[in-house]
Write a protein that holds these residues in place. Structure first.
Motif, short mmCIF file in Angstrom:
data_model
loop_
_atom_site.label_atom_id
_atom_site.label_comp_id
_atom_site.label_asym_id
_atom_site.label_seq_id
_atom_site.Cartn_x
_atom_site.Cartn_y
_atom_site.Cartn_z
N LEU A 49 44.55 56.50 58.56
CA LEU A 49 44.00 55.99 60.04
C LEU A 49 43.35 56.26 60.68
CD1 LEU A 49 47.37 53.47 60.35
CD2 LEU A 49 45.30 53.21 59.14
N LEU A 84 44.41 50.68 46.04
CA LEU A 84 44.85 51.30 46.11
C LEU A 84 45.16 52.19 44.85
CD1 LEU A 84 47.36 47.79 46.71
CD2 LEU A 84 46.74 50.28 47.48
N GLY A 85 43.95 52.21 44.07
CA GLY A 85 44.30 52.89 42.88
C GLY A 85 43.74 54.44 43.38
N ALA A 138 41.41 40.67 52.82
CA ALA A 138 43.28 41.61 52.22
C ALA A 138 43.60 42.53 52.73
CB ALA A 138 43.25 41.52 50.62
N GLY A 139 43.97 42.98 53.38
CA GLY A 139 44.29 43.74 54.29
C GLY A 139 43.65 44.39 55.13
N ALA A 140 43.49 46.00 55.16
CA ALA A 140 42.69 46.14 56.15
C ALA A 140 41.15 45.19 56.20
CB ALA A 140 41.80 47.45 56.10
N LYS A 190 35.50 46.49 42.51
CA LYS A 190 37.32 46.89 43.26
C LYS A 190 37.52 45.60 44.54
CE LYS A 190 38.07 50.05 41.11
NZ LYS A 190 39.20 49.92 39.82
N LEU A 191 36.33 44.72 44.37
CA LEU A 191 36.35 43.22 45.48
C LEU A 191 36.09 44.45 46.79
CD1 LEU A 191 39.29 41.21 44.20
CD2 LEU A 191 36.94 40.74 43.99
N ARG A 197 32.54 38.74 44.92
CA ARG A 197 33.03 37.41 45.85
C ARG A 197 34.28 37.51 46.73
NH1 ARG A 197 38.18 37.34 43.05
NH2 ARG A 197 38.80 38.36 41.66
N TYR A 228 40.31 54.60 59.41
CA TYR A 228 40.34 53.17 59.57
C TYR A 228 40.04 53.15 61.67
CZ TYR A 228 41.41 51.21 55.19
OH TYR A 228 40.86 50.59 53.46
N ASP A 284 47.38 47.31 59.62
CA ASP A 284 47.00 48.36 60.53
C ASP A 284 45.30 47.28 60.37
OD1 ASP A 284 45.75 48.51 57.98
OD2 ASP A 284 46.10 50.34 57.26
N ALA A 302 39.27 44.12 49.94
CA ALA A 302 40.32 44.40 49.94
C ALA A 302 41.36 45.58 50.70
CB ALA A 302 40.23 43.78 47.75
N GLY A 303 40.81 45.82 51.34
CA GLY A 303 41.73 46.53 52.08
C GLY A 303 41.32 47.84 51.29
N GLN A 304 42.21 49.16 51.65
CA GLN A 304 42.43 50.54 50.63
C GLN A 304 42.44 50.46 49.42
OE1 GLN A 304 41.55 52.85 52.15
NE2 GLN A 304 42.35 54.05 50.32
N VAL A 333 37.33 36.77 49.63
CA VAL A 333 39.17 37.38 49.96
C VAL A 333 38.90 38.42 50.89
CG1 VAL A 333 39.03 38.42 47.78
CG2 VAL A 333 41.30 37.49 49.42
O1 T3D Z 1 46.39 53.72 51.79
C1 T3D Z 1 45.99 54.00 53.52
O2 T3D Z 1 44.33 54.75 53.93
C2 T3D Z 1 46.99 53.06 54.64
C3 T3D Z 1 46.13 52.48 54.62
C4 T3D Z 1 46.31 50.95 54.06
C5 T3D Z 1 44.97 49.46 54.92
C6 T3D Z 1 45.61 48.33 53.51
O3 T3D Z 1 43.82 48.08 53.66
S1 T3D Z 1 46.65 48.39 52.20
C7 T3D Z 1 46.48 47.14 51.55
C8 T3D Z 1 45.58 47.18 50.17
N1 T3D Z 1 45.06 46.19 49.58
C9 T3D Z 1 46.04 45.10 49.37
O4 T3D Z 1 46.99 45.06 48.61
C10 T3D Z 1 45.70 44.19 48.35
C11 T3D Z 1 45.16 44.71 46.34
N2 T3D Z 1 44.21 43.22 45.94
C12 T3D Z 1 44.78 42.58 45.84
O5 T3D Z 1 46.48 41.62 45.94
C13 T3D Z 1 44.08 41.08 45.25
O6 T3D Z 1 43.13 42.14 44.17
C14 T3D Z 1 43.71 40.44 46.04
C15 T3D Z 1 44.70 38.64 46.43
C16 T3D Z 1 42.62 40.54 46.85
C17 T3D Z 1 42.83 39.48 44.79
O7 T3D Z 1 42.44 38.73 44.14
P1 T3D Z 1 42.13 38.13 42.76
O8 T3D Z 1 43.19 37.40 41.25
O9 T3D Z 1 40.89 37.36 43.29
O10 T3D Z 1 41.73 39.48 42.16
P2 T3D Z 1 41.64 40.84 41.18
O11 T3D Z 1 42.08 40.78 39.65
O12 T3D Z 1 43.64 40.93 42.05
O13 T3D Z 1 41.11 42.06 41.91
C18 T3D Z 1 39.87 42.35 41.29
C19 T3D Z 1 39.24 43.60 40.62
O14 T3D Z 1 39.80 44.36 42.04
C20 T3D Z 1 40.69 43.86 40.03
O15 T3D Z 1 40.30 44.81 39.12
P3 T3D Z 1 39.97 45.25 37.69
O16 T3D Z 1 41.47 44.47 37.14
O17 T3D Z 1 39.32 43.83 37.41
O18 T3D Z 1 39.68 46.33 36.80
C21 T3D Z 1 41.79 44.75 41.31
O19 T3D Z 1 43.18 45.64 40.80
C22 T3D Z 1 41.32 45.05 42.35
N3 T3D Z 1 40.95 45.58 43.51
C23 T3D Z 1 40.93 44.31 44.57
N4 T3D Z 1 41.95 44.82 45.36
C24 T3D Z 1 42.29 46.42 45.00
C25 T3D Z 1 41.76 46.53 43.87
N5 T3D Z 1 41.10 47.27 43.64
C26 T3D Z 1 41.75 48.63 44.21
N6 T3D Z 1 41.85 48.26 45.97
C27 T3D Z 1 42.65 47.49 46.03
N7 T3D Z 1 42.52 47.59 47.67
#
Ligand code: T3D
Length: 264
Positions: free
Chosen positions: A86, A68-69, A113-115, A25-26, A60, A90, A146, A64-66, A111
């Motif tokens: 929060l 989202l699942g 991302a986010g938090a 899940k990164l 790798r 956090y 955040d 990737a922050g929170q 990478v």
């Molecule tokens: O909710 C609260 O408590 C409030 C607080 C919030 C704090 C936050 O951090 S909000 C922001 C949350 N994070 C994001 O929005 C980032 C989401 N991820 C991405 O945009 C992309 O994954 C990346 C740009 C980081 C990387 O892209 P890429 O193409 O290199 O990798 P990918 O294929 O997207 O991800 C690889 C796997 O990790 C994939 O799973 P799969 O399909 O192989 O089974 C993907 O779903 C998983 N993954 C990546 N980020 C997240 C995640 N799963 C759950 N949550 C994630 N944040």
């Protein structure tokens, strides 16, 4: 080495090594990982054997922050109270990191991302691999930056860059983050851990109390005037001067030998 589900922890030569460990899940934060990282930071405060922290991610990505699942709106009719998450997760960890009077080195291995990005920016010395990138991903899902991001980005970069990063959510490559002063250094991917670990080990052999006081001063600087800050420097220097490490540092200089600091 203690291996739990989500943060791998080991103490070596005074360095508390922390590896965020959900690589599929990164290294996105689920509740377990929040609790484990917070517990590790509490240990860093309490355990005198810890004299520096090294934070990195498995696989790798750095983080990737929170997860989202865990926030899937399709699975619940109720809207989540993210202020509560929060407060619960956090913010206590971020406060522990900033208040820790020991250096935290971060090795951003991919990478962030986010938090995940903002947790890296809360560390004291940040290395990143050349292939790493930082993304304020929040605006893509309707959230605000955040984990201290709206604070640290504005302080370090100023409003124009902070706003563009936050509103556009475009990836910021590691080398640009270094050029902008957001991180300390970009290094080749294959030497990231070696270099950041060497720095953490060096810091763990240093004058820990003096490092802690230095961190306290630098973090206080933006919010006080020069007069107040000079008083604070006086108080901190007084405290540093009472340490065994100061006596050792001066003695070692006079004896023309390397100092052996004990962190006291
Ligand atoms: O909710 C609260 O408590 C409030 C607080 C919030 C704090 C936050 O951090 S909000 C922001 C949350 N994070 C994001 O929005 C980032 C989401 N991820 C991405 O945009 C992309 O994954 C990346 C740009 C980081 C990387 O892209 P890429 O193409 O290199 O990798 P990918 O294929 O997207 O991800 C690889 C796997 O990790 C994939 O799973 P799969 O399909 O192989 O089974 C993907 O779903 C998983 N993954 C990546 N980020 C997240 C995640 N799963 C759950 N949550 C994630 N944040």
């Amino acid at each position: 080495m203690t291996k739990n589900q989500t943060v791998i922890t080991s103490l070596e030569e005074g360095v508390l090594n922390l590896t965020l460990n959900r690589p599929d899940k990164l290294n996105a934060f689920n509740e377990d990982m929040h609790i484990a990282l917070r517990a590790a930071m509490e240990r860093a405060h309490e355990d005198a054997a810890v004299r520096a922290v090294l934070l990195t991610g498995a696989g790798r990505g750095f983080c990737a922050g929170q997860d989202l699942g865990d926030r899937d709106p399709r699975k619940s009719d109720e809207k989540p109270d993210l202020g509560h998450t929060l407060d619960t997760f956090y913010n206590p960890t971020l406060r522990l990191m900033r208040q820790l009077e020991k250096p935290i080195v971060c090795a951003v291995n991919g990478v962030a991302a986010g938090a995940g990005a903002n947790i890296a920016f809360a560390c004291d010395i940040v290395f990143a691999s050349r292939s790493a990138k930082f993304i304020q991903a929040f605006s893509k899902i309707g959230l605000i930056p955040d984990a201290g991001g709206s604070w640290s980005l504005t302080r370090i970069l100023g409003e124009p860059r902070a706003k563009a990063l936050a509103l556009l959510a475009e990836p910021l490559p590691a080398e640009k983050a270094e050029a902008w002063g957001l991180i300390w250094k970009t290094v080749a991917d294959d030497v990231l851990l070696e270099e950041s670990s060497a720095v953490a080990t060096r810091l763990a052999k240093g004058p820990t109390v003096g490092f802690g006081l230095t961190k306290r001063l630098i973090q206080a600087a933006p919010t006080q005037n020069l007069d107040a800050h000079l008083d604070m420097e006086r108080d901190c220097q007084r405290e540093a001067g009472f340490t065994d490490d100061y006596a050792e540092g001066v003695t070692a200089f006079l004896e023309k030998r390397p100092a052996v600091f004990k962190g006291k």
